[in-house]
Write an enzyme that holds these catalytic residues in place. Sequence first.
Site, PDB file in Angstrom:
ATOM      1  N   LYS A  37      -9.731  35.397 -12.991  1.00 32.53           N
ATOM      2  CA  LYS A  37     -10.547  34.242 -13.360  1.00 32.53           C
ATOM      3  C   LYS A  37     -11.989  34.474 -12.922  1.00 32.53           C
ATOM      4  O   LYS A  37     -12.198  35.179 -11.943  1.00 32.53           O
ATOM      5  CB  LYS A  37      -9.998  32.951 -12.770  1.00 32.53           C
ATOM      6  CG  LYS A  37      -9.720  32.934 -11.263  1.00 32.53           C
ATOM      7  CD  LYS A  37     -10.759  33.062 -10.246  1.00 32.53           C
ATOM      8  CE  LYS A  37     -11.998  32.250 -10.253  1.00 32.53           C
ATOM      9  NZ  LYS A  37     -12.766  32.402  -8.962  1.00 32.53           N
ATOM     10  N   ILE A  42     -10.263  41.279  -4.344  1.00 24.24           N
ATOM     11  CA  ILE A  42      -9.068  40.554  -4.804  1.00 24.24           C
ATOM     12  C   ILE A  42      -7.943  41.511  -5.189  1.00 24.24           C
ATOM     13  O   ILE A  42      -6.758  41.190  -5.017  1.00 24.24           O
ATOM     14  CB  ILE A  42      -9.412  39.569  -5.950  1.00 24.24           C
ATOM     15  CG1 ILE A  42      -8.301  38.534  -6.112  1.00 24.24           C
ATOM     16  CG2 ILE A  42      -9.672  40.284  -7.268  1.00 24.24           C
ATOM     17  CD1 ILE A  42      -8.054  37.665  -4.926  1.00 24.24           C
TER      18      ILE A  42
HETATM   19  P1  NAP Z   1     -15.601  42.513  -5.826  1.00 19.30           P
HETATM   20  O1  NAP Z   1     -14.762  42.991  -4.694  1.00 19.30           O
HETATM   21  O2  NAP Z   1     -17.057  42.319  -5.592  1.00 19.30           O
HETATM   22  O3  NAP Z   1     -15.462  43.423  -7.117  1.00 19.30           O
HETATM   23  C1  NAP Z   1     -14.255  44.011  -7.535  1.00 19.30           C
HETATM   24  C2  NAP Z   1     -14.518  45.415  -8.077  1.00 19.30           C
HETATM   25  O4  NAP Z   1     -15.063  45.353  -9.380  1.00 19.30           O
HETATM   26  C3  NAP Z   1     -15.548  46.190  -7.292  1.00 19.30           C
HETATM   27  O5  NAP Z   1     -14.984  46.746  -6.141  1.00 19.30           O
HETATM   28  C4  NAP Z   1     -16.040  47.222  -8.287  1.00 19.30           C
HETATM   29  O6  NAP Z   1     -15.221  48.385  -8.192  1.00 19.30           O
HETATM   30  C5  NAP Z   1     -15.794  46.552  -9.636  1.00 19.30           C
HETATM   31  N1  NAP Z   1     -17.075  46.195 -10.256  1.00 19.30           N
HETATM   32  C6  NAP Z   1     -18.091  45.495  -9.707  1.00 19.30           C
HETATM   33  N2  NAP Z   1     -19.094  45.366 -10.588  1.00 19.30           N
HETATM   34  C7  NAP Z   1     -18.700  46.010 -11.700  1.00 19.30           C
HETATM   35  C8  NAP Z   1     -19.308  46.277 -12.954  1.00 19.30           C
HETATM   36  N3  NAP Z   1     -20.533  45.820 -13.238  1.00 19.30           N
HETATM   37  N4  NAP Z   1     -18.622  47.001 -13.863  1.00 19.30           N
HETATM   38  C9  NAP Z   1     -17.382  47.443 -13.590  1.00 19.30           C
HETATM   39  N5  NAP Z   1     -16.760  47.252 -12.418  1.00 19.30           N
HETATM   40  C10 NAP Z   1     -17.408  46.538 -11.494  1.00 19.30           C
HETATM   41  O7  NAP Z   1     -15.059  41.128  -6.400  1.00 19.30           O
HETATM   42  P2  NAP Z   1     -13.715  40.334  -6.077  1.00 19.30           P
HETATM   43  O8  NAP Z   1     -13.972  39.398  -4.962  1.00 19.30           O
HETATM   44  O9  NAP Z   1     -12.563  41.243  -6.017  1.00 19.30           O
HETATM   45  O10 NAP Z   1     -13.659  39.415  -7.389  1.00 19.30           O
HETATM   46  C11 NAP Z   1     -13.374  39.957  -8.662  1.00 19.30           C
HETATM   47  C12 NAP Z   1     -12.889  38.841  -9.563  1.00 19.30           C
HETATM   48  O11 NAP Z   1     -11.748  38.230  -8.965  1.00 19.30           O
HETATM   49  C13 NAP Z   1     -13.909  37.726  -9.770  1.00 19.30           C
HETATM   50  O12 NAP Z   1     -13.881  37.278 -11.091  1.00 19.30           O
HETATM   51  C14 NAP Z   1     -13.463  36.637  -8.811  1.00 19.30           C
HETATM   52  O13 NAP Z   1     -13.804  35.345  -9.268  1.00 19.30           O
HETATM   53  C15 NAP Z   1     -11.956  36.841  -8.839  1.00 19.30           C
HETATM   54  N6  NAP Z   1     -11.310  36.348  -7.626  1.00 19.30           N
HETATM   55  C16 NAP Z   1     -11.772  36.705  -6.382  1.00 19.30           C
HETATM   56  C17 NAP Z   1     -11.186  36.165  -5.246  1.00 19.30           C
HETATM   57  C18 NAP Z   1     -11.633  36.532  -3.851  1.00 19.30           C
HETATM   58  O14 NAP Z   1     -11.113  35.966  -2.881  1.00 19.30           O
HETATM   59  N7  NAP Z   1     -12.533  37.473  -3.662  1.00 19.30           N
HETATM   60  C19 NAP Z   1     -10.127  35.273  -5.357  1.00 19.30           C
HETATM   61  C20 NAP Z   1      -9.635  34.978  -6.631  1.00 19.30           C
HETATM   62  C21 NAP Z   1     -10.247  35.519  -7.741  1.00 19.30           C
HETATM   63  P3  NAP Z   1     -15.835  49.871  -8.407  1.00 19.30           P
HETATM   64  O15 NAP Z   1     -17.251  49.838  -7.883  1.00 19.30           O
HETATM   65  O16 NAP Z   1     -14.914  50.721  -7.619  1.00 19.30           O
HETATM   66  O17 NAP Z   1     -15.777  50.107  -9.886  1.00 19.30           O
END
Ligand code: NAP
Length: 310
Positions: free
Chosen positions: A92, A16
């Site tokens: 969120k 995101i």
């Molecule tokens: P993601 O790509 O799986 O995770 C985002 C980043 O968070 C990872 O690249 C990682 O970066 C870091 N991370 C993961 N686990 C962690 C931990 N235990 N401690 C600290 N850092 C950690 O997830 P995402 O899809 O971007 O979603 C993240 C948030 O945005 C969620 O709450 C989701 O509901 C919200 N969101 C997502 C979307 C979507 O389309 N994907 C849309 C709207 C909102 P590093 O490993 O580099 O630290």
Amino acid sequence: MTTAPYNIALVGVGKIAHDQHVPSIAGNPDFELAATVSRHGSVEGIEAYTDLSEMLAKRPDIEAVALCMPPQARYRYAAEALAARRHVLLEKPPGATLSEVHDLERLAARTGCSLFATWHSRFAVSVPAAKAWLASRKVTRLAITWKEDVRRWHPGQEWIWEPGGLGVFDPGINALSILTEIHPGPLHLASADLSFPENRGTPIAASLRFADPEGAEVTAAFDWRQEGPQTWDIEVETGTGRLKLSRGGAELAIDGRTVEQAADREYAGIYRRFAELIRTGRSDVDLSPMIHVADAFTLGRRIVVEPFEF
Ligand code: NAP
């Protein structure tokens, strides 16, 4: 009082952050992306840290952080940033528990920082018009249908299947954020069926029924097993017409006629609002969508379904 442009750091640089936060910050003159904090991710040309404490110590000029990691990890980062007197934007859902977000609210008030618990779907183009149309009407029936393919939208994301990751409520809470914005009166959960794959800690599908003191029939069907066309619809019947929000709030039809549709600009709206909150020294933390999800986990009947593998 701080003045724009505000230096901001993105923390948790994954899907995101790259898809939405980086372009939205670049498109908003009130913000300057000054650093990233992520163990593996980075943004080309931007100073990169792997540790939040180090960034906060070395960059006192960074006034704000946007926390884009999964919810289970967010509290620790938010509390540290607020204690260091930085404004905080939360993706969120705003945290893993309601009480931890209450704690962040108290911390923000104590340190004089803005805390913004974002609900991106509320910034979908047709949500304000839907809210305005419903404000003077009596809802008789409201049905949410939020059905998508988890393999397409969350490939390989293990955290959504762990406690605190919310499972199908990760997209479902977006629908509930629209519901709590546009529905003219209060609602509370009456019953829920939650379908858990036998090998996972969060549900793959959920069916909710709400009680409306005004007597409307209000339901939500969330399912992550939908292949083919994806559905993010809210249909509302009132005594004086029907409304349909589709594509997650990007399109509005009244009595079957499309009256509004536009490309997704949700995150541009989020950053406009964040700048306004910082400028005016306020916070915006509405936990009502998350309360319904917490209630579903409290009240929901658990059904075990076939295992899920990516
Ligand atoms: P993601 O790509 O799986 O995770 C985002 C980043 O968070 C990872 O690249 C990682 O970066 C870091 N991370 C993961 N686990 C962690 C931990 N235990 N401690 C600290 N850092 C950690 O997830 P995402 O899809 O971007 O979603 C993240 C948030 O945005 C969620 O709450 C989701 O509901 C919200 N969101 C997502 C979307 C979507 O389309 N994907 C849309 C709207 C909102 P590093 O490993 O580099 O630290």
